[in-house]
Design a protein around this motif. Structure first.
Motif, PDB file in Angstrom:
ATOM      1  N   LEU A 126      22.544  79.968   9.311  1.00  0.00           N
ATOM      2  CA  LEU A 126      23.883  79.478   9.608  1.00  0.00           C
ATOM      3  C   LEU A 126      24.101  79.281  11.109  1.00  0.00           C
ATOM      4  O   LEU A 126      24.826  78.382  11.503  1.00  0.00           O
ATOM      5  N   THR A 127      23.487  80.123  11.909  1.00  0.00           N
ATOM      6  CA  THR A 127      23.678  79.953  13.346  1.00  0.00           C
ATOM      7  C   THR A 127      23.045  78.658  13.839  1.00  0.00           C
ATOM      8  O   THR A 127      23.535  78.050  14.782  1.00  0.00           O
ATOM      9  N   THR A 128      21.986  78.230  13.195  1.00  0.00           N
ATOM     10  CA  THR A 128      21.367  76.957  13.565  1.00  0.00           C
ATOM     11  C   THR A 128      22.304  75.796  13.275  1.00  0.00           C
ATOM     12  O   THR A 128      22.425  74.870  14.078  1.00  0.00           O
ATOM     13  N   ILE A 129      22.987  75.864  12.143  1.00  0.00           N
ATOM     14  CA  ILE A 129      23.943  74.807  11.781  1.00  0.00           C
ATOM     15  C   ILE A 129      25.088  74.771  12.781  1.00  0.00           C
ATOM     16  O   ILE A 129      25.519  73.696  13.208  1.00  0.00           O
ATOM     17  N   ILE A 130      25.570  75.934  13.180  1.00  0.00           N
ATOM     18  CA  ILE A 130      26.661  75.984  14.147  1.00  0.00           C
ATOM     19  C   ILE A 130      26.210  75.406  15.488  1.00  0.00           C
ATOM     20  O   ILE A 130      26.950  74.671  16.138  1.00  0.00           O
ATOM     21  N   LYS A 131      24.986  75.717  15.896  1.00  0.00           N
ATOM     22  CA  LYS A 131      24.479  75.169  17.160  1.00  0.00           C
ATOM     23  C   LYS A 131      24.360  73.654  17.093  1.00  0.00           C
ATOM     24  O   LYS A 131      24.679  72.949  18.057  1.00  0.00           O
ATOM     25  N   ILE A 132      23.927  73.131  15.952  1.00  0.00           N
ATOM     26  CA  ILE A 132      23.803  71.678  15.793  1.00  0.00           C
ATOM     27  C   ILE A 132      25.179  71.019  15.840  1.00  0.00           C
ATOM     28  O   ILE A 132      25.369  70.001  16.512  1.00  0.00           O
ATOM     29  N   VAL A 133      26.155  71.612  15.146  1.00  0.00           N
ATOM     30  CA  VAL A 133      27.509  71.054  15.138  1.00  0.00           C
ATOM     31  C   VAL A 133      28.111  71.108  16.538  1.00  0.00           C
ATOM     32  O   VAL A 133      28.751  70.151  16.984  1.00  0.00           O
ATOM     33  N   LEU A 134      27.902  72.211  17.236  1.00  0.00           N
ATOM     34  CA  LEU A 134      28.396  72.317  18.606  1.00  0.00           C
ATOM     35  C   LEU A 134      27.763  71.264  19.510  1.00  0.00           C
ATOM     36  O   LEU A 134      28.451  70.631  20.318  1.00  0.00           O
ATOM     37  N   LEU A 135      26.476  71.071  19.376  1.00  0.00           N
ATOM     38  CA  LEU A 135      25.784  70.093  20.210  1.00  0.00           C
ATOM     39  C   LEU A 135      26.287  68.675  19.945  1.00  0.00           C
ATOM     40  O   LEU A 135      26.597  67.925  20.876  1.00  0.00           O
ATOM     41  N   ILE A 136      26.394  68.316  18.683  1.00  0.00           N
ATOM     42  CA  ILE A 136      26.884  66.972  18.335  1.00  0.00           C
ATOM     43  C   ILE A 136      28.328  66.794  18.799  1.00  0.00           C
ATOM     44  O   ILE A 136      28.693  65.768  19.378  1.00  0.00           O
ATOM     45  N   GLY A 137      29.147  67.810  18.577  1.00  0.00           N
ATOM     46  CA  GLY A 137      30.543  67.722  18.993  1.00  0.00           C
ATOM     47  C   GLY A 137      30.703  67.616  20.494  1.00  0.00           C
ATOM     48  O   GLY A 137      31.523  66.840  20.992  1.00  0.00           O
ATOM     49  N   LEU A 138      29.918  68.377  21.235  1.00  0.00           N
ATOM     50  CA  LEU A 138      30.011  68.311  22.688  1.00  0.00           C
ATOM     51  C   LEU A 138      29.512  66.973  23.231  1.00  0.00           C
ATOM     52  O   LEU A 138      30.042  66.470  24.224  1.00  0.00           O
ATOM     53  N   VAL A 139      28.533  66.386  22.570  1.00  0.00           N
ATOM     54  CA  VAL A 139      28.073  65.050  22.978  1.00  0.00           C
ATOM     55  C   VAL A 139      29.192  64.031  22.760  1.00  0.00           C
ATOM     56  O   VAL A 139      29.458  63.190  23.622  1.00  0.00           O
TER      57      VAL A 139
END
Length: 69
Positions: free
Chosen positions: A1-14
């Protein structure tokens, strides 16, 4: 789950980083000149920011639910 959160954060910040620069262009391409000359690009930018925070909130709620179960 932490990997999914990191991916969502990265996409959102981009999207938040490059969103203001490309909101006008995207609306001009998709909707035309009529809408690009209004306040639609500004609204679209703030909508993306709100959507980013709602996505993070939902993922964090999902993690809490799985930890309780």
């Amino acid at each position: 789950l932490t990997t999914i959160i990191k991916i969502v954060l990265l996409i959102g910040l981009v999207f938040i980083t490059f969103g203001p620069n490309y909101s006008y262009s995207l609306i001009r391409i998709v909707l035309g000149e009529k809408w690009s000359e209004t306040e639609a690009p500004t609204f679209f930018f703030f909508f993306k920011i709100i959507l980013f925070f709602l996505t993070i909130d939902n993922f964090l709620s999902l993690i809490l639910i799985f930890r309780v179960l």
